[in-house]
Design a protein around this motif. Structure first.
Motif, short mmCIF file in Angstrom:
data_model
loop_
_atom_site.label_atom_id
_atom_site.label_comp_id
_atom_site.label_asym_id
_atom_site.label_seq_id
_atom_site.Cartn_x
_atom_site.Cartn_y
_atom_site.Cartn_z
N ALA A 65 0.55 8.59 11.36
CA ALA A 65 -0.69 8.72 10.58
C ALA A 65 -0.41 8.48 9.10
N LEU A 66 0.70 9.02 8.61
CA LEU A 66 1.04 8.84 7.19
C LEU A 66 1.44 7.40 6.89
N SER A 67 2.03 6.72 7.88
CA SER A 67 2.34 5.30 7.71
C SER A 67 1.06 4.49 7.52
N LYS A 68 0.04 4.84 8.28
CA LYS A 68 -1.25 4.17 8.15
C LYS A 68 -1.88 4.45 6.80
N LEU A 69 -1.75 5.71 6.34
CA LEU A 69 -2.25 6.07 5.01
C LEU A 69 -1.59 5.22 3.94
N SER A 70 -0.28 5.02 4.08
CA SER A 70 0.47 4.21 3.11
C SER A 70 0.00 2.77 3.12
N GLU A 71 -0.24 2.23 4.32
CA GLU A 71 -0.73 0.86 4.45
C GLU A 71 -2.09 0.69 3.78
N GLU A 72 -2.89 1.76 3.81
CA GLU A 72 -4.23 1.71 3.20
C GLU A 72 -4.19 1.99 1.70
N GLY A 73 -3.00 2.24 1.16
CA GLY A 73 -2.86 2.49 -0.27
C GLY A 73 -3.19 3.91 -0.68
N GLY A 74 -3.18 4.84 0.28
CA GLY A 74 -3.49 6.23 -0.03
C GLY A 74 -2.32 6.95 -0.67
N LEU A 75 -2.62 8.08 -1.31
CA LEU A 75 -1.60 8.87 -1.99
C LEU A 75 -1.31 10.15 -1.21
N PHE A 76 -0.04 10.40 -0.95
CA PHE A 76 0.40 11.62 -0.28
C PHE A 76 1.38 12.36 -1.17
N ILE A 77 0.99 13.58 -1.59
CA ILE A 77 1.86 14.44 -2.38
C ILE A 77 2.37 15.54 -1.47
#
Length: 288
Positions: free
Chosen positions: A184-196
């Motif tokens: 799920a976080l890999s997909k977030l990264s692909e979408e340009g999202g920010l994870f702190i």
């Protein structure tokens, strides 16, 4: 000499058993690091950080949220999701019921959305007091859904991690959560999202080996121990004595595992600064 004769001597007063019984439980707290005794009110005012030595007491999930989000308000996700007993592990249901009763939580995590300094975010906060913050099916599913909501709403996501590792009572099902949350976080990264990712005391096992270390920005509270396996197991395996500060935030920062160590009083301002660097203020529509 006469002055010494009439000088009032100082004596330590030992509270009687009656006095001890009359002191309300939970009124005073003794720091586990330096031994300083403080009132609970004083400790709460200082965000549960020892005023003498800076020791950071552990917080539960709701305390994290109240200290982080504007006005402590959260629109919670999936709060009716509960763990079952897919493997019929002995006494698992009883342990779940006991944890729910003592923590007022449904499981070891709270997820939802709110604002920090006016910036909309998705937030997930783990709670060590619920079965050691263990990663089970519900924790993994709630994190995954929170990440998916962050992708959908284009919000940053902040995850406070604290855990002893995967939940043994769910065996392989708990280990599968590592892959699911990471995907799920890999997909977030692909979408340009920010994870702190915010690491707190303690964070070990499957949590540290998966989503906790996948943040675009990884920060931790002072002296928070984290790693995959505990000190004792490592020392027994390599037959060597490890440094005293091994696996602390400061040790991991020195060895490139962290971006920054941030004290609790500076955590919210730091998060606001990071969100300001990466995001744009906007109206928040809860549950939309």
């Amino acid at each position: 000499m006469l002055k010494d004769l009439f000088q009032k001597r100082k004596y330590a007063t030992i509270p009687s058993e009656r006095t001890k019984r009359e002191i309300p439980e939970g009124l005073m707290n003794k720091c586990p690091k330096c031994g300083t005794i403080q009132t609970s009110k004083e400790l709460e005012k200082n965000l549960k950080v020892c005023t003498a030595c800076g020791y950071h007491y552990r917080l539960n999930a709701m305390e994290r949220i109240q200290m982080t989000l504007d006005e402590g308000r959260i629109f919670e996700y999936d709060n009716n999701m509960i763990s079952e007993d897919p493997l019929q592990f002995p006494d698992y249901i009883e342990k779940l019921d006991k944890a729910k009763s003592s923590t007022n939580l449904q499981d070891a995590i709270i997820t939802g959305e709110g604002t920090i300094g006016g910036y909309p975010v998705v937030i997930a906060a783990m709670s060590f007091d619920f079965m050691g913050g263990s990663l089970g099916s519900v924790v993994g599913e709630r994190i995954t859904r929170a990440v998916e909501m962050a992708i959908q709403k284009k919000y940053p996501i902040i995850i406070y991690s604290t855990s002893g590792g995967a939940r043994m009572q769910e065996s392989i099902l708990s280990l599968m959560q590592m892959a699911k949350t990471s995907a799920a976080l890999s997909k977030l990264s692909e979408e340009g999202g920010l994870f702190i990712s915010v690491i707190t005391d303690p964070t070990f096992g499957g949590v540290s080996a998966s989503f906790a270390m996948l943040g675009d920005i990884i920060i931790a509270e002072p002296a928070a121990p984290f790693g995959f396996t505990g000190r004792r197991v490592i020392e027994q395996t390599i037959k060597q004595k490890l440094p005293d500060n091994f696996q602390t935030s400061e040790f991991n920062l020195e060895h490139g595992q962290l971006d920054k160590v941030v004290s609790r009083k500076d955590m919210r301002p730091t998060l606001i600064k990071l969100l300001d660097m990466h995001g744009v203020k906007g109206d928040v529509t809860y549950g939309g």
